[in-house]
Design a protein around this motif. Structure first.
Motif, PDB file in Angstrom:
ATOM      1  N   ALA A   1       0.700  -1.276  -0.070  1.00 47.82           N
ATOM      2  CA  ALA A   1       0.105  -0.095  -0.085  1.00 47.82           C
ATOM      3  C   ALA A   1       1.045   1.389  -0.015  1.00 47.82           C
ATOM      4  CB  ALA A   1      -0.824  -0.055   1.167  1.00 47.82           C
ATOM      5  N   GLY A   2       0.729   2.090  -1.217  1.00 50.67           N
ATOM      6  CA  GLY A   2       1.419   3.231  -1.252  1.00 50.67           C
ATOM      7  C   GLY A   2       2.947   3.297  -1.634  1.00 50.67           C
ATOM      8  N   ARG A   3       3.431   2.077  -1.911  1.00 49.81           N
ATOM      9  CA  ARG A   3       4.691   2.168  -2.613  1.00 49.81           C
ATOM     10  C   ARG A   3       5.098   0.775  -3.499  1.00 49.81           C
ATOM     11  NH1 ARG A   3       5.012   1.337   3.061  1.00 49.81           N
ATOM     12  NH2 ARG A   3       5.533   3.811   3.273  1.00 49.81           N
ATOM     13  N   ALA A   4       6.005   1.105  -4.014  1.00 51.63           N
ATOM     14  CA  ALA A   4       6.701  -0.156  -5.154  1.00 51.63           C
ATOM     15  C   ALA A   4       8.002   0.146  -4.900  1.00 51.63           C
ATOM     16  CB  ALA A   4       6.143   0.168  -6.509  1.00 51.63           C
ATOM     17  N   HIS A   5       8.584  -1.432  -4.967  1.00 50.08           N
ATOM     18  CA  HIS A   5      10.051  -1.331  -4.776  1.00 50.08           C
ATOM     19  C   HIS A   5      10.621  -1.867  -6.169  1.00 50.08           C
ATOM     20  CE1 HIS A   5      10.056  -0.842  -0.166  1.00 50.08           C
ATOM     21  NE2 HIS A   5       8.796  -1.471  -0.542  1.00 50.08           N
TER      22      HIS A   5
ATOM     23  N   GLU B   1       6.915   6.070  -3.822  1.00 55.69           N
ATOM     24  CA  GLU B   1       5.835   6.178  -3.116  1.00 55.69           C
ATOM     25  C   GLU B   1       4.726   6.825  -3.937  1.00 55.69           C
ATOM     26  OE1 GLU B   1       6.925   7.735   0.590  1.00 55.69           O
ATOM     27  OE2 GLU B   1       7.878   6.083   1.328  1.00 55.69           O
ATOM     28  N   ALA B   2       3.483   6.585  -3.551  1.00 57.13           N
ATOM     29  CA  ALA B   2       2.401   7.455  -4.181  1.00 57.13           C
ATOM     30  C   ALA B   2       1.198   6.955  -3.193  1.00 57.13           C
ATOM     31  CB  ALA B   2       2.250   7.067  -5.643  1.00 57.13           C
ATOM     32  N   ASP B   3      -0.216   7.806  -3.613  1.00 54.22           N
ATOM     33  CA  ASP B   3      -1.258   7.627  -3.063  1.00 54.22           C
ATOM     34  C   ASP B   3      -1.815   6.214  -3.534  1.00 54.22           C
ATOM     35  OD1 ASP B   3      -1.277   9.920  -1.466  1.00 54.22           O
ATOM     36  OD2 ASP B   3      -1.597  10.867  -3.163  1.00 54.22           O
ATOM     37  N   GLN B   4      -1.633   6.056  -4.843  1.00 57.31           N
ATOM     38  CA  GLN B   4      -2.207   4.861  -5.377  1.00 57.31           C
ATOM     39  C   GLN B   4      -1.476   4.117  -6.186  1.00 57.31           C
ATOM     40  OE1 GLN B   4      -5.981   3.663  -5.640  1.00 57.31           O
ATOM     41  NE2 GLN B   4      -6.127   4.910  -3.714  1.00 57.31           N
ATOM     42  N   VAL B   5      -1.531   2.880  -6.219  1.00 60.11           N
ATOM     43  CA  VAL B   5      -0.567   2.078  -7.199  1.00 60.11           C
ATOM     44  C   VAL B   5      -1.461   1.183  -8.047  1.00 60.11           C
ATOM     45  CG1 VAL B   5       1.230   0.132  -7.222  1.00 60.11           C
ATOM     46  CG2 VAL B   5       1.162   1.748  -5.326  1.00 60.11           C
ATOM     47  N   PHE B   6      -1.375   1.105  -9.441  1.00 55.69           N
ATOM     48  CA  PHE B   6      -1.799   0.246 -10.377  1.00 55.69           C
ATOM     49  C   PHE B   6      -0.981  -0.695 -11.061  1.00 55.69           C
ATOM     50  CE2 PHE B   6      -4.276   3.967 -10.007  1.00 55.69           C
ATOM     51  CZ  PHE B   6      -5.407   3.683 -10.088  1.00 55.69           C
ATOM     52  N   VAL B   7      -1.154  -1.770 -10.955  1.00 54.80           N
ATOM     53  CA  VAL B   7      -0.314  -3.069 -11.247  1.00 54.80           C
ATOM     54  C   VAL B   7      -1.084  -3.497 -12.840  1.00 54.80           C
ATOM     55  CG1 VAL B   7       0.834  -5.307 -10.953  1.00 54.80           C
ATOM     56  CG2 VAL B   7       0.218  -3.656  -8.937  1.00 54.80           C
ATOM     57  N   CYS B   8      -0.049  -3.080 -13.777  1.00 57.10           N
ATOM     58  CA  CYS B   8      -0.469  -3.508 -15.200  1.00 57.10           C
ATOM     59  C   CYS B   8       0.522  -4.421 -15.790  1.00 57.10           C
ATOM     60  CB  CYS B   8      -0.775  -2.264 -15.851  1.00 57.10           C
ATOM     61  SG  CYS B   8      -1.966  -1.047 -14.995  1.00 57.10           S
ATOM     62  N   SER B   9       0.681  -5.456 -15.347  1.00 53.04           N
ATOM     63  CA  SER B   9       1.916  -6.160 -15.682  1.00 53.04           C
ATOM     64  C   SER B   9       1.835  -7.228 -16.983  1.00 53.04           C
ATOM     65  CB  SER B   9       2.585  -6.902 -14.366  1.00 53.04           C
ATOM     66  OG  SER B   9       1.590  -7.793 -13.782  1.00 53.04           O
TER      67      SER B   9
END
Length: 384
Positions: free
Chosen positions: A176-180, A187-195
């Motif tokens: 929630a709120g981040r990607a590594h 970091e961001a408010d929303q994350v969208f995974v389009c893989s």
């Protein structure tokens, strides 16, 4: 959506559609892509914006919304396109009856009309005249060049809306709120995974519980046609009539399917239906086949390409039929008949994948992205 910043993982057509929908609404958007450019299914397709392939109702409305967005991007980013429509030929009475049923069911709903033999031949100089009964022309369809579009749109989104792109940035974990990405954190408010087809790498437990597999399709590109030769429309042989939901909804295709099973059983087994689309350089993309499995061999079968070319010759003759490129694409496929996979595995994290269920990502992604970003999409799968 109240968020002011978003991460989008994946710069294929789905990721770009989500990024655009967020950016035009004023969100600060960052796209993370594992490769130096989009190299997956988004550039390995016909480039068809294909409303005729979907059923009437919500799917058709989504396709038309996507088409309208494509037209906006074409005008703003200077993309090549051809609003050529589609032409579906009948060389047998049962094929003609399916086209008649389709036209009757969609009269007043879609811009389609039946053409007699002479009118069909006037529509496209490529058509084989021998045995041609007639054709259905539909005006909705449009061709873009997917390789150009996926190359140009990131730069356009950056210049026009300030979308940031980080290439060669494989995402190794999301919460929630981040990607590594290795030691880097975004970091961001929303994350969208389009893989796309690499779906098990993030939230594997979610995908393991989902009705998902992968589809491999083989395609080819023919040489630029001489003397300005143009197809006139995107061309479809009869096998496409039993492939797309739009025809299955409007017509009784069961008798035609039974005849094809008896006459073209080898093609049906390989999931072959044959279409042709021409780009701005005069090259013609043709295909394709469909094979379903979680893991596919990396090798293409020349015999499959040969069957596609043989079937193409039943309805089209081209001045220069030389094959200059062959390839295969792999895209996610839902096995339960759903039209897309949208899930929320964690607060503020949305997975968007498997658009269209039949390789219709170019047709539906922009419209679906609008629904998701606006909060109008109502079938989100909640992770347990």
């Amino acid at each position: 959506m109240k968020s002011q910043s978003a991460l989008v993982i994946g710069a294929g057509i789905v990721g770009l559609a989500i990024a655009r929908a967020l950016a035009v609404r004023g969100h600060r958007v960052t796209v993370l892509e594992r490769y130096e450019r989009a190299v997956g299914a988004s550039v390995r397709n016909f480039g068809m914006v294909w409303p005729i392939g979907v059923s009437n109702g919500a799917a058709y409305e989504r396709a038309l919304r996507s088409r309208a967005i494509w037209q906006e991007l074409i005008a703003e980013a200077g993309l090549w396109h051809d609003p050529c429509g589609s032409l579906h030929m009948a060389y047998a009475q049962d094929e003609w009856e399916v086209l008649e049923q389709y036209e009757a069911a969609n009269r007043g709903l879609r811009p389609c009309r039946l053409l007699d033999r002479d009118s069909a031949l006037a529509q496209s100089p490529a058509l084989v005249g021998e045995g041609l009964r007639g054709a259905l022309f539909n005006r909705d369809e449009m061709i873009v060049d997917p390789r150009e579009a996926l190359r140009v749109l990131p730069d356009f989104l950056h210049r026009r809306y300030g979308v940031e792109f980080h290439w060669r940035t494989p995402v190794t974990a999301v919460e929630a709120g981040r990607a590594h990405s290795g030691t880097r954190r975004f970091e961001a408010d929303q994350v969208f995974v389009c893989s796309g087809p690499e779906f098990e790498q993030l939230y594997p437990q979610v995908y393991a519980a989902a009705p998902l597999t992968r589809c491999k399709l083989q395609m080819m590109r023919l040489a630029p046609q001489p003397d300005g030769f143009r197809l006139g429309a995107a061309l479809c042989g009869g096998l496409s009539l039993v492939h797309y939901a739009g025809f299955q909804q409007a017509a009784d295709v069961a008798p035609l399917r039974a005849r094809y099973q008896a006459e073209f059983g080898d093609l049906i087994e390989l999931g072959i239906h044959v279409m042709a689309a021409q780009n701005g350089r005069g090259e013609i993309t043709i295909g394709d086949s469909h094979a379903y499995a979680h893991t596919h061999d990396p090798f293409d079968e020349q015999a499959i390409n040969g069957k596609v070319l043989d079937y193409l010759a039943r309805f089209a003759r081209l001045p220069d039929p030389r094959v200059i490129q062959t390839w295969h694409g792999i895209y996610p496929k839902l096995t339960d008949g759903s039209s897309e996979f949208v899930a929320e595995p964690a607060p503020g994290v949305t997975i968007v994948n498997a658009i269209g269920g039949g390789g219709l990502g170019m047709t539906l992604s922009f419209g679906l992205a609008e629904e998701i970003v606006d909060g109008r999409y109502g079938a989100v799968r909640r992770a347990a």
